[in-house]
Scaffold this motif. Structure first.
Motif, PDB file in Angstrom:
ATOM      1  N   ILE B 305       0.826  -1.206   0.000  1.00 45.92           N
ATOM      2  CA  ILE B 305       0.000   0.000   0.000  1.00 45.92           C
ATOM      3  C   ILE B 305       0.858   1.253   0.000  1.00 45.92           C
ATOM      4  CG2 ILE B 305      -1.751   1.292   1.312  1.00 45.92           C
ATOM      5  CD1 ILE B 305      -2.358  -1.507   2.694  1.00 45.92           C
ATOM      6  N   GLU B 322      -2.441  -4.493  -4.850  1.00 46.78           N
ATOM      7  CA  GLU B 322      -1.737  -3.289  -4.406  1.00 46.78           C
ATOM      8  C   GLU B 322      -2.751  -2.156  -4.348  1.00 46.78           C
ATOM      9  OE1 GLU B 322       1.201  -2.640  -7.465  1.00 46.78           O
ATOM     10  OE2 GLU B 322      -0.325  -2.273  -8.992  1.00 46.78           O
ATOM     11  N   ALA B 323      -2.436  -1.142  -3.532  1.00 46.82           N
ATOM     12  CA  ALA B 323      -3.389  -0.043  -3.396  1.00 46.82           C
ATOM     13  C   ALA B 323      -2.671   1.281  -3.183  1.00 46.82           C
ATOM     14  CB  ALA B 323      -4.346  -0.301  -2.231  1.00 46.82           C
ATOM     15  N   ILE B 324      -3.283   2.332  -3.717  1.00 48.28           N
ATOM     16  CA  ILE B 324      -2.918   3.702  -3.390  1.00 48.28           C
ATOM     17  C   ILE B 324      -4.139   4.293  -2.695  1.00 48.28           C
ATOM     18  CG2 ILE B 324      -2.431   5.994  -4.324  1.00 48.28           C
ATOM     19  CD1 ILE B 324      -1.048   4.526  -6.698  1.00 48.28           C
ATOM     20  N   VAL B 325      -3.926   4.832  -1.498  1.00 46.81           N
ATOM     21  CA  VAL B 325      -5.034   5.422  -0.752  1.00 46.81           C
ATOM     22  C   VAL B 325      -4.600   6.807  -0.282  1.00 46.81           C
ATOM     23  CG1 VAL B 325      -6.473   5.248   1.305  1.00 46.81           C
ATOM     24  CG2 VAL B 325      -5.949   3.191  -0.022  1.00 46.81           C
TER      25      VAL B 325
END
Lengths: 361, 361
Positions: B305, B322-325
């Motif tokens: 992340i 996967e992450a974008i926050v």
């Protein structure tokens, strides 16, 4: 008079991450869920005015199969593969040399060419085709065989994300007719964009160009002579089996320059047709939001989604997934191919930076 | 004196959607990313005080293989399958009849039994084992063979999500010793929870019970005679090949009642050992947040992340994603198995409702 269409489809569109990625760029997305990708829509939009066999798509070799999947009407030979990205001038020069060879083989003299990005939205296709036809008519007139025409868009807001085309003040509000271009303006700041909108003699630059083969070749010869020498050295190889190898060897030597800076800035016979056919380049999630359908709370939703207490939010998830989203305001939620993005819509210009951070960690 | 452990693992844990789902309930999750699921951790936590062959896991047939994957030390015979959920009293009765048969076959008289949920967090396992051993010692005393013991937890906050155990005021602050229970209290409102905390003679009810086989059998006979008749009608079938068919035929007739309402409320010899071994039932995302590690901005992150301008937010995504926050405050972002949840952490009690809405649409 025969018409050709060059679709420039080399981009990656990383601003639409995670929907667009290196292995699946924006032009192949069906971002509105219409059932058609951008590139497919582009092809269909030009098909009434350009025969299928006269389309050329310029892209990276990695996307050749994808292009043919999306446009099965084309033969593999119609997909031109750049070995690397070199901006729009080399891309258009390459395709122009190919058209030169194709036209010669068919005994055509000085065909018309329209050049277009692969990833724009047009909502009024009939009006679009009328304007393109008007452009073809214009550049096929003997006294305009060296004129270079850009399609302008009547602005509806002080947009800072587009370049502008300036015409004489007395031409303010002109639409659906050919007007001489005074200047090309790069993306303005908000103050200038507001002035342009108020003045009325500025139009958005759509990036769609119309000219005759002789017209663009003459311009290349005048303003990018090194590039012309490079392509001339293999002129007889275009539209033969040796073309790809020639391009692979020489393309890297082309100057990395846009058609705007390399040609349009310097040209003298520059014209525009201001038009109004519901155009957007959908270059960002923000422009997607503007053009998407909204629910009663201003949310733009695509996918199997339950949304609660959220407003002005874009939610775009791939088929086969489901989402519950609650409590967001003016945000973006996107999921595709194992990658998730949740962010404020106002900060979307930083997506590229975050994607780089993600790939580093 | 031999010890048995009944692990109750029939739950679904829909409050942890999308991590927990019907096909993968909470007890099988490794929600903290420790490398061990809740049920695995539960097994390992009791293993120093109960031999591997004396564990029984009661669950739904659909989860039998999952249980054996997570606890390969057990044989298929140690996984008891309820044909439907009937709350904790029938679950414990079923396992007790099995233990009765196992003990008889081994010539054991009146073994000790500990009953535990499968999905709790304990941070001080050594202290935990000390307390459980103390409990076994207590119920194996001849004068306490009919006593029913519950493990209490010294409260650290006015929690409204747990039931409470009341002891006499003079026992306030008691810990690590056996104290008689005065009353069981259901989940209180905040005012009562604050009073309980201030009073000092109230402990959280952990749902972990210790008693002897004779003790619980006597209690069942006294307070749930119909259920006892039902199981008695096939008493000789337990621990044989005919057991499952008998259960499949009869289990639906069991009263749907908890061990708390069905037995503990009515029993007279009720005791607790108040303890302090870092316990939580992690029944909600909020309790997960409380117990998870936090970054400098108070975010609890699990997965690959990139997080920007976010605070007090839980992000939990499955391996391979996967992450974008960015831009969230006190929210929850969870992704697993093609399902995404984004919501305010304060509204997590509504997740169940939203999941139902999603399944309807």
């Amino acid at each position: 008079m025969s018409n050709y269409c060059i679709i420039m489809a080399g981009g990656i569109g990383s601003r639409f991450w995670p929907l667009s990625k290196n292995n699946y760029p924006k032009q192949f997305l069906d971002i509105f869920g219409t059932g058609k990708s951008f590139i497919r829509s582009t092809f269909e939009r030009f098909l009434p005015v350009v025969p299928a066999e006269n389309f050329l798509v310029v892209t990276n070799a990695a996307y050749k199969e994808l292009v043919l999947e999306h446009i099965p009407e084309m033969t593999p030979n119609q997909v031109l593969c750049e070995p690397m990205r070199r901006n729009t001038a080399p891309c258009i020069a390459y395709a122009s040399y190919r058209i030169q060879a194709m036209a010669k083989a068919k005994g055509e003299t000085n065909p018309n060419i329209v050049v277009t990005p692969a990833d724009h939205l047009v909502t009024n296709e009939r009006e679009f085709q009328r304007i393109i036809s008007m452009g073809f008519d214009f550049v096929s007139q003997p006294n305009h065989k060296e004129s270079l025409l850009t399609i302008g868009i009547t602005p509806s807001r002080p947009e800072t994300g587009y370049g502008y085309i300036e015409v004489a003040p007395e031409e303010r509000g002109g639409e659906s007719r050919v007007i001489e271009v005074r200047n090309f303006k790069e993306k303005p700041d908000l103050d200038h964009a507001k002035q342009f909108l108020a003045a009325g003699n500025y139009f958005w630059n759509s990036g769609i160009f119309i000219w005759s083969l002789d017209g663009i070749m003459t311009a290349f010869r005048s303003f990018l002579p090194d590039m012309v020498s490079l392509f001339d050295s293999g002129a007889e190889l275009f539209n033969t089996d040796a073309e790809q190898q020639f391009i692979n060897e020489k393309f890297a030597q082309c100057q990395n320059i846009s058609i705007d800076f390399g040609v349009m800035e310097h040209a003298t016979q520059r014209f525009t047709i201001p038009a109004n056919f519901g155009w957007s380049d959908i270059g960002t999630w923000g422009s997607f939001y503007t053009h998407a359908q909204h629910d009663a709370d201003g949310n733009a939703l695509l996918g199997n989604i339950v949304v609660r207490e959220s407003k002005n939010t874009v939610i775009n998830i791939e088929p086969g997934t489901e989402a519950i989203v609650q409590g967001l305001d003016h945000c973006l939620v996107a999921y595709r191919d194992n990658s998730l993005l949740v962010c404020r819509l106002d900060d979307e210009q930083r997506i590229k930076e975050w994607v780089e951070d993600l790939s580093k960690q």
